[in-house]
Design a protein around this motif. Structure first.
Motif, PDB file in Angstrom:
ATOM      1  N   ALA A 188     -42.610  41.496  70.372  1.00 23.47           N
ATOM      2  CA  ALA A 188     -43.837  40.842  69.892  1.00 23.47           C
ATOM      3  C   ALA A 188     -43.901  39.396  70.390  1.00 23.47           C
ATOM      4  O   ALA A 188     -44.952  38.937  70.840  1.00 23.47           O
ATOM      5  CB  ALA A 188     -43.894  40.892  68.363  1.00 23.47           C
ATOM      6  N   GLY A 189     -42.778  38.679  70.322  1.00 22.20           N
ATOM      7  CA  GLY A 189     -42.737  37.287  70.767  1.00 22.20           C
ATOM      8  C   GLY A 189     -43.112  37.165  72.239  1.00 22.20           C
ATOM      9  O   GLY A 189     -43.915  36.305  72.622  1.00 22.20           O
ATOM     10  N   HIS A 190     -42.528  38.033  73.073  1.00 18.76           N
ATOM     11  CA  HIS A 190     -42.813  37.979  74.513  1.00 18.76           C
ATOM     12  C   HIS A 190     -44.248  38.389  74.817  1.00 18.76           C
ATOM     13  O   HIS A 190     -44.901  37.800  75.684  1.00 18.76           O
ATOM     14  CB  HIS A 190     -41.838  38.878  75.283  1.00 18.76           C
ATOM     15  CG  HIS A 190     -40.497  38.244  75.475  1.00 18.76           C
ATOM     16  ND1 HIS A 190     -39.444  38.454  74.619  1.00 18.76           N
ATOM     17  CD2 HIS A 190     -40.056  37.369  76.403  1.00 18.76           C
ATOM     18  CE1 HIS A 190     -38.402  37.749  75.025  1.00 18.76           C
ATOM     19  NE2 HIS A 190     -38.749  37.074  76.106  1.00 18.76           N
ATOM     20  N   ILE A 239     -32.734  37.051  62.251  1.00 17.52           N
ATOM     21  CA  ILE A 239     -32.348  36.362  63.495  1.00 17.52           C
ATOM     22  C   ILE A 239     -33.327  36.665  64.639  1.00 17.52           C
ATOM     23  O   ILE A 239     -33.891  35.728  65.218  1.00 17.52           O
ATOM     24  CB  ILE A 239     -30.876  36.693  63.881  1.00 17.52           C
ATOM     25  CG1 ILE A 239     -29.920  36.116  62.827  1.00 17.52           C
ATOM     26  CG2 ILE A 239     -30.542  36.131  65.270  1.00 17.52           C
ATOM     27  CD1 ILE A 239     -28.457  36.476  63.044  1.00 17.52           C
ATOM     28  N   PRO A 240     -33.565  37.956  64.962  1.00 25.66           N
ATOM     29  CA  PRO A 240     -34.530  38.199  66.047  1.00 25.66           C
ATOM     30  C   PRO A 240     -35.928  37.689  65.712  1.00 25.66           C
ATOM     31  O   PRO A 240     -36.696  37.318  66.614  1.00 25.66           O
ATOM     32  CB  PRO A 240     -34.524  39.726  66.198  1.00 25.66           C
ATOM     33  CG  PRO A 240     -33.887  40.268  64.970  1.00 25.66           C
ATOM     34  CD  PRO A 240     -32.959  39.205  64.469  1.00 25.66           C
ATOM     35  N   LYS A 241     -36.258  37.620  64.432  1.00 26.45           N
ATOM     36  CA  LYS A 241     -37.600  37.149  64.049  1.00 26.45           C
ATOM     37  C   LYS A 241     -37.777  35.656  64.370  1.00 26.45           C
ATOM     38  O   LYS A 241     -38.770  35.275  64.975  1.00 26.45           O
ATOM     39  CB  LYS A 241     -37.812  37.386  62.545  1.00 26.45           C
ATOM     40  CG  LYS A 241     -39.054  38.222  62.257  1.00 26.45           C
ATOM     41  CD  LYS A 241     -39.222  38.497  60.787  1.00 26.45           C
ATOM     42  CE  LYS A 241     -38.389  39.663  60.341  1.00 26.45           C
ATOM     43  NZ  LYS A 241     -38.718  40.904  61.038  1.00 26.45           N
ATOM     44  N   VAL A 242     -36.814  34.829  63.966  1.00 33.41           N
ATOM     45  CA  VAL A 242     -36.976  33.394  64.267  1.00 33.41           C
ATOM     46  C   VAL A 242     -36.844  33.151  65.773  1.00 33.41           C
ATOM     47  O   VAL A 242     -37.543  32.300  66.337  1.00 33.41           O
ATOM     48  CB  VAL A 242     -35.998  32.478  63.463  1.00 33.41           C
ATOM     49  CG1 VAL A 242     -36.375  32.471  61.997  1.00 33.41           C
ATOM     50  CG2 VAL A 242     -34.555  32.870  63.658  1.00 33.41           C
ATOM     51  N   ASP A 243     -35.974  33.933  66.442  1.00 39.21           N
ATOM     52  CA  ASP A 243     -35.864  33.797  67.902  1.00 39.21           C
ATOM     53  C   ASP A 243     -37.205  34.134  68.557  1.00 39.21           C
ATOM     54  O   ASP A 243     -37.638  33.451  69.485  1.00 39.21           O
ATOM     55  CB  ASP A 243     -34.777  34.734  68.458  1.00 39.21           C
ATOM     56  CG  ASP A 243     -33.375  34.240  68.129  1.00 39.21           C
ATOM     57  OD1 ASP A 243     -33.237  33.067  67.713  1.00 39.21           O
ATOM     58  OD2 ASP A 243     -32.411  35.022  68.289  1.00 39.21           O
ATOM     59  N   ALA A 244     -37.842  35.190  68.050  1.00 39.11           N
ATOM     60  CA  ALA A 244     -39.132  35.607  68.623  1.00 39.11           C
ATOM     61  C   ALA A 244     -40.209  34.553  68.346  1.00 39.11           C
ATOM     62  O   ALA A 244     -41.077  34.312  69.179  1.00 39.11           O
ATOM     63  CB  ALA A 244     -39.548  36.967  68.051  1.00 39.11           C
ATOM     64  N   CYS A 245     -40.133  33.905  67.180  1.00 36.82           N
ATOM     65  CA  CYS A 245     -41.084  32.824  66.865  1.00 36.82           C
ATOM     66  C   CYS A 245     -40.932  31.715  67.899  1.00 36.82           C
ATOM     67  O   CYS A 245     -41.923  31.181  68.407  1.00 36.82           O
ATOM     68  CB  CYS A 245     -40.822  32.251  65.475  1.00 36.82           C
ATOM     69  SG  CYS A 245     -41.320  33.337  64.137  1.00 36.82           S
ATOM     70  N   LEU A 246     -39.679  31.360  68.214  1.00 42.28           N
ATOM     71  CA  LEU A 246     -39.440  30.291  69.193  1.00 42.28           C
ATOM     72  C   LEU A 246     -39.887  30.723  70.586  1.00 42.28           C
ATOM     73  O   LEU A 246     -40.511  29.944  71.309  1.00 42.28           O
ATOM     74  CB  LEU A 246     -37.960  29.890  69.190  1.00 42.28           C
ATOM     75  CG  LEU A 246     -37.474  29.183  67.918  1.00 42.28           C
ATOM     76  CD1 LEU A 246     -35.976  28.911  67.995  1.00 42.28           C
ATOM     77  CD2 LEU A 246     -38.243  27.874  67.686  1.00 42.28           C
ATOM     78  N   ASP A 247     -39.576  31.975  70.968  1.00 45.13           N
ATOM     79  CA  ASP A 247     -40.053  32.483  72.272  1.00 45.13           C
ATOM     80  C   ASP A 247     -41.571  32.318  72.357  1.00 45.13           C
ATOM     81  O   ASP A 247     -42.110  31.901  73.376  1.00 45.13           O
ATOM     82  CB  ASP A 247     -39.749  33.987  72.430  1.00 45.13           C
ATOM     83  CG  ASP A 247     -38.275  34.254  72.703  1.00 45.13           C
ATOM     84  OD1 ASP A 247     -37.571  33.323  73.126  1.00 45.13           O
ATOM     85  OD2 ASP A 247     -37.837  35.412  72.491  1.00 45.13           O
ATOM     86  N   ALA A 248     -42.252  32.673  71.263  1.00 42.00           N
ATOM     87  CA  ALA A 248     -43.719  32.637  71.269  1.00 42.00           C
ATOM     88  C   ALA A 248     -44.228  31.196  71.362  1.00 42.00           C
ATOM     89  O   ALA A 248     -45.016  30.876  72.247  1.00 42.00           O
ATOM     90  CB  ALA A 248     -44.272  33.330  70.019  1.00 42.00           C
ATOM     91  N   VAL A 249     -43.757  30.321  70.470  1.00 43.30           N
ATOM     92  CA  VAL A 249     -44.324  28.954  70.475  1.00 43.30           C
ATOM     93  C   VAL A 249     -43.901  28.182  71.733  1.00 43.30           C
ATOM     94  O   VAL A 249     -44.683  27.411  72.279  1.00 43.30           O
ATOM     95  CB  VAL A 249     -44.028  28.141  69.182  1.00 43.30           C
ATOM     96  CG1 VAL A 249     -44.674  28.777  67.980  1.00 43.30           C
ATOM     97  CG2 VAL A 249     -42.564  27.942  68.958  1.00 43.30           C
ATOM     98  N   ASN A 250     -42.685  28.433  72.216  1.00 38.44           N
ATOM     99  CA  ASN A 250     -42.282  27.781  73.474  1.00 38.44           C
ATOM    100  C   ASN A 250     -43.048  28.368  74.662  1.00 38.44           C
ATOM    101  O   ASN A 250     -43.117  27.750  75.723  1.00 38.44           O
ATOM    102  CB  ASN A 250     -40.772  27.897  73.694  1.00 38.44           C
ATOM    103  CG  ASN A 250     -39.993  27.053  72.682  1.00 38.44           C
ATOM    104  OD1 ASN A 250     -40.517  26.068  72.160  1.00 38.44           O
ATOM    105  ND2 ASN A 250     -38.772  27.444  72.390  1.00 38.44           N
ATOM    106  N   GLY A 251     -43.609  29.557  74.475  1.00 40.06           N
ATOM    107  CA  GLY A 251     -44.385  30.195  75.538  1.00 40.06           C
ATOM    108  C   GLY A 251     -45.880  29.936  75.428  1.00 40.06           C
ATOM    109  O   GLY A 251     -46.664  30.578  76.111  1.00 40.06           O
ATOM    110  N   GLY A 252     -46.286  29.023  74.527  1.00 39.49           N
ATOM    111  CA  GLY A 252     -47.693  28.626  74.501  1.00 39.49           C
ATOM    112  C   GLY A 252     -48.500  29.103  73.298  1.00 39.49           C
ATOM    113  O   GLY A 252     -49.680  28.789  73.178  1.00 39.49           O
ATOM    114  N   VAL A 253     -47.874  29.870  72.392  1.00 41.63           N
ATOM    115  CA  VAL A 253     -48.579  30.298  71.174  1.00 41.63           C
ATOM    116  C   VAL A 253     -48.584  29.104  70.213  1.00 41.63           C
ATOM    117  O   VAL A 253     -47.574  28.411  70.082  1.00 41.63           O
ATOM    118  CB  VAL A 253     -47.866  31.517  70.537  1.00 41.63           C
ATOM    119  CG1 VAL A 253     -48.521  31.938  69.237  1.00 41.63           C
ATOM    120  CG2 VAL A 253     -47.834  32.674  71.530  1.00 41.63           C
TER     121      VAL A 253
END
Ligand SMILES: Nc1ncnc2c1ncn2[C@@H]1O[C@H](COP(=O)(O)OP(=O)(O)OP(=O)(O)O)[C@@H](O)[C@H]1O
Ligand SMILES: [Mg+2]
Length: 283
Positions: A188-190, A239-253
């Protein structure tokens, strides 16, 4: 009469949000842990359809850990977890695909359609949207790490006013390969980043991210997440949830939210009221 006036007020309060979010893509991860009763699933579907009807473009990605566990048990196929990941041999992978791309995906899709949307259920294998490689074949089997996210098919579906409902299964570039079981949060994050979504919202079974005193943390940044992970406060499925949040916001969300999917209409509360619910992680 008074009740009617209140209903109108609720609508008027939502107006600024409706304006702000018109035509924006929202990625919603619907966790297996929030798919617990038929009533909750129906309310979820109604909320998504309401978002869709006021002009938001929802993209749904679902998990299904519990349902996979139940089916493995019914089929008497043994399985176990290492580091929070389900060790996935070929037999387990067959069940993962059956349950995720089959029953859960179609159940959510059918519900959304019943309530008036045009939803299409697909898996990451469709149009080679998600490709992966093993994280560690010896240790976890067919648990994959994404190597490619191609949002083209999702963008096409959105442009045609469909709601894409995505099962977190990826293909490999090898012939005849059974494919990969992907953590739905990470997928989801990606996907949210590749779509440049406005928001990503994780619906799960806790009020949000909790601190060591079991109180909800309303806002989090990367540094705080690092510390909470290091001292074990953020653990397991979080853990994967907060990692995915960071992937998303660092990716422009712009914002990532973790909210309680067990609460009725949690999605609408988050999106259309000033208070919001759960934990937010901003870029
Ligand atoms: N600090 C924390 N705050 C809140 N929950 C936490 C924390 N640390 C670990 N958790 C665990 O994370 C769980 C949520 O992740 P889990 O993977 O179980 O659900 P999900 O991702 O919504 O469902 P699925 O994986 O089936 O899609 C919570 O139920 C809780 O047990
Ligand atoms: Mg999970």
């Amino acid at each position: 009469m008074k009740q009617k006036i209140n209903q109108v007020r609720v609508l008027l309060d939502a107006l600024p949000y409706i304006k702000r979010y018109a035509n924006q893509i929202f990625v919603i991860k619907y966790g297996g842990s929030a798919q617990i009763t038929p009533e909750l699933k129906e309310k979820f579907a109604r909320d998504i359809v309401l978002m869709y009807l006021v002009g938001i473009k929802p993209v749904v990605i679902h998990g299904g850990g519990r349902a996979i566990g139940d089916m493995l048990e019914r089929l008497k196929i043994g399985s176990h977890f290492i580091d929070g990941l389900r060790v996935t041999d070929e037999k387990v992978m067959e069940v993962v695909e059956m349950v995720l791309s089959g029953s859960i995906n179609k159940e959510i899709t059918a519900l959304l359609n019943e309530y008036g949307a045009k939803a299409i259920g697909i898996s990451g294998k469709d149009a080679s949207m998600l490709e992966a490689k093993p994280i560690d074949m010896q240790k976890y089997g067919y648990v994959g790490e994404l190597t490619k996210v191609d949002p083209q098919v999702i963008n096409k579906l959105i442009a045609e006013k469909f709601i894409p409902v995505i099962a977190p299964v990826a293909s490999s570039n090898e012939n005849g390969h059974p494919g990969f079981n992907i953590n739905a949060d990470i997928a989801a994050g990606h996907i949210a980043a590749s779509l440049k979504a406005r928001k990503i919202i994780f619906m799960t079974d806790t009020p949000g991210v909790m601190n060591s005193e079991k109180e909800i943390i309303h806002t989090l940044n990367e540094e705080q997440i690092k510390t909470l992970k290091a001292n074990g406060v953020i653990d397991g499925g979080m853990i994967p949830k907060v990692d995915a949040c960071l992937d998303a916001v660092n990716g422009g969300v712009m914002k990532a939210h973790i909210i309680d999917g067990r609460i009725e209409h949690a999605l609408l509360l988050e999106i259309f009221t000033s208070e919001g619910v759960g934990t937010v992680i901003k870029s």
